[in-house]
Design an enzyme around this catalytic site. Structure first.
Site, short mmCIF file in Angstrom:
data_model
loop_
_atom_site.label_atom_id
_atom_site.label_comp_id
_atom_site.label_asym_id
_atom_site.label_seq_id
_atom_site.Cartn_x
_atom_site.Cartn_y
_atom_site.Cartn_z
N VAL A 23 0.82 -1.23 -0.05
CA VAL A 23 0.20 -0.35 0.00
C VAL A 23 0.81 1.16 -0.24
CG1 VAL A 23 -1.85 1.47 1.25
CG2 VAL A 23 -2.30 -1.60 1.33
N GLY A 102 -10.15 -8.54 9.67
CA GLY A 102 -11.24 -9.35 9.25
C GLY A 102 -13.09 -8.87 8.60
N SER A 105 -13.42 -5.61 11.37
CA SER A 105 -13.04 -4.55 10.86
C SER A 105 -13.69 -4.40 9.10
CB SER A 105 -11.82 -5.13 10.37
OG SER A 105 -11.27 -5.26 11.70
N ILE A 126 -6.20 -15.04 9.57
CA ILE A 126 -5.56 -16.72 9.42
C ILE A 126 -7.05 -17.80 9.63
CG2 ILE A 126 -3.32 -16.02 10.92
CD1 ILE A 126 -4.24 -17.79 13.49
N ASP A 127 -7.67 -16.92 10.16
CA ASP A 127 -9.10 -18.31 10.07
C ASP A 127 -9.77 -18.20 8.62
OD1 ASP A 127 -8.72 -17.96 12.86
OD2 ASP A 127 -10.68 -16.12 12.39
N THR A 214 -0.28 -48.16 17.10
CA THR A 214 -0.16 -47.87 18.14
C THR A 214 -0.58 -46.60 18.79
OG1 THR A 214 1.67 -48.43 18.36
CG2 THR A 214 0.19 -50.42 19.07
N HIS A 215 -0.88 -45.59 17.56
CA HIS A 215 -0.88 -43.91 18.33
C HIS A 215 -1.35 -43.87 16.91
CE1 HIS A 215 1.81 -44.43 14.66
NE2 HIS A 215 1.87 -43.17 14.35
N HIS A 251 -2.17 -19.41 20.13
CA HIS A 251 -1.41 -17.79 19.09
C HIS A 251 -0.25 -18.87 18.44
CE1 HIS A 251 -4.51 -15.17 21.33
NE2 HIS A 251 -5.22 -15.99 20.52
#
Length: 321
Positions: A23, A102, A105, A126-127, A214-215, A251
């Site tokens: 910008v 977002g 805003s 990030i969502d 096993t995991h 976070h």
């Protein structure tokens, strides 16, 4: 259009600095004076403007977070607050405003635009939960951070014959959980957009143990419900008796150096926002669709709903048998 300002609002996201840089430098390239607003809309009310130049945004494209800082601001719906913002913009002779953030805003940006002030939005969260665009700045970095964490945890899960439930961010959306779960080979992925049966999750783990594995890793989106990670972990432990741990990434997913993809998209969207202001466009959000940049009115963005590709969820289930 002679003077424009740029601010970042809401939660920080990797790639915001790339957008700020674009910008500022695109604005200067177009012959504009560019100002940064510190601490989002709160800084706008306080008149916290700083003149930006080429050097102001030097060596920031690789940095996470935002050099302009963010602040959550919830009083933007009141006419009195909007008038205070407009007064500050007028006092500082600002002709246009670029808002990087977002959904909340853009509600504020839309209010300012409705009052007659030229605003352009750049989606950054990030969502990845915004309508009007297939991608929001910061998502790619957050997913890669989550994938790296899951990969690291799987090493320990294998070493100790242990199950891990990993809760990732995303607010109300399951994009981070879906992508990070798919790309890390999680045995189960639980997201708010798809029905989930916890008994089915338990049964899948039991079947894996029966064939010698096993995991396991279960990735859960925080948007499914408060404390969902601990709830799932407790159920698995009770129903199977297998050692099960819960990790909440939190976070750590929001910080860190942005990926090349986030730097690229941030740069492109930042430059596009300036170009739109110069052309006289206002009240729109820059977005990405089919690989190209588009712009959508704030009103349409607010009305539409972000849609997650559930085909990916079905693919993940079929590959984790």
């Amino acid at each position: 259009m002679e003077k424009i300002a740029v601010l970042t609002s809401g939660g920080d996201a990797p790639g915001m600095n790339a957008a700020i840089r674009a910008v500022v430098r695109r604005g200067i390239f177009k012959g504009l004076d560019v100002y940064g607003v510190q601490r989002g809309f709160k800084g706008l009310i306080d008149g916290d403007f700083v003149k930006m130049n080429h050097g102001s945004v030097g060596d920031i494209i690789q940095r996470g977070g935002t050099i302009l800082q963010c602040a959550h601001f919830e009083d933007f719906e009141t006419v009195e607050v909007q008038q205070q913002m407009l007064a500050q913009l007028k006092e500082n002779d600002i002709d246009g405003l670029v808002v990087i953030g977002g959904n909340d805003s853009f509600k504020c940006a839309g209010n300012l635009n409705a009052q007659g002030f030229s605003t352009i939005g750049i989606p950054s969260t990030i969502d990845n939960d915004m309508a009007g665009t297939e991608y929001t700045i910061g998502f790619d970095t957050a997913v890669n951070t989550a994938v790296k964490a899951v990969d690291n945890i799987r090493d320990t899960a294998f070493s100790h014959d242990r199950n891990y439930v990993i809760e990732v961010m995303g607010r109300h959306a399951g994009d981070i959980a879906l992508w990070s779960g798919m790309c890390s080979g999680a045995e189960s992925i639980i997201i708010p957009e798809a029905d989930h049966d916890l008994e089915d999750v338990v049964d899948r783990i039991k079947r894996e143990y029966e064939r010698g594995k096993t995991h396991s890793i279960v990735v859960v989106a925080e948007g499914v419900g408060k404390g969902i990670g601990r709830e799932v972990g407790k159920l698995i432990q009770e129903k199977t008796g297998f050692d099960t741990k819960v990790i909440i990434l939190g976070h750590v997913q929001r910080g860190g150096s942005p990926s090349a993809y986030d730097r690229m998209r941030g740069s492109q969207m930042g430059a596009k926002a300036v170009d739109l202001l110069v052309k006289g466009e206002r009240g729109v959000m820059v977005g990405l669709k089919n690989g190209g940049l588009i712009h959508t009115p704030f009103e349409e963005v607010a009305k539409e709903k972000h849609l997650l590709d559930l085909n990916v969820h079905q693919l993940a289930r079929s590959l984790s048998i």
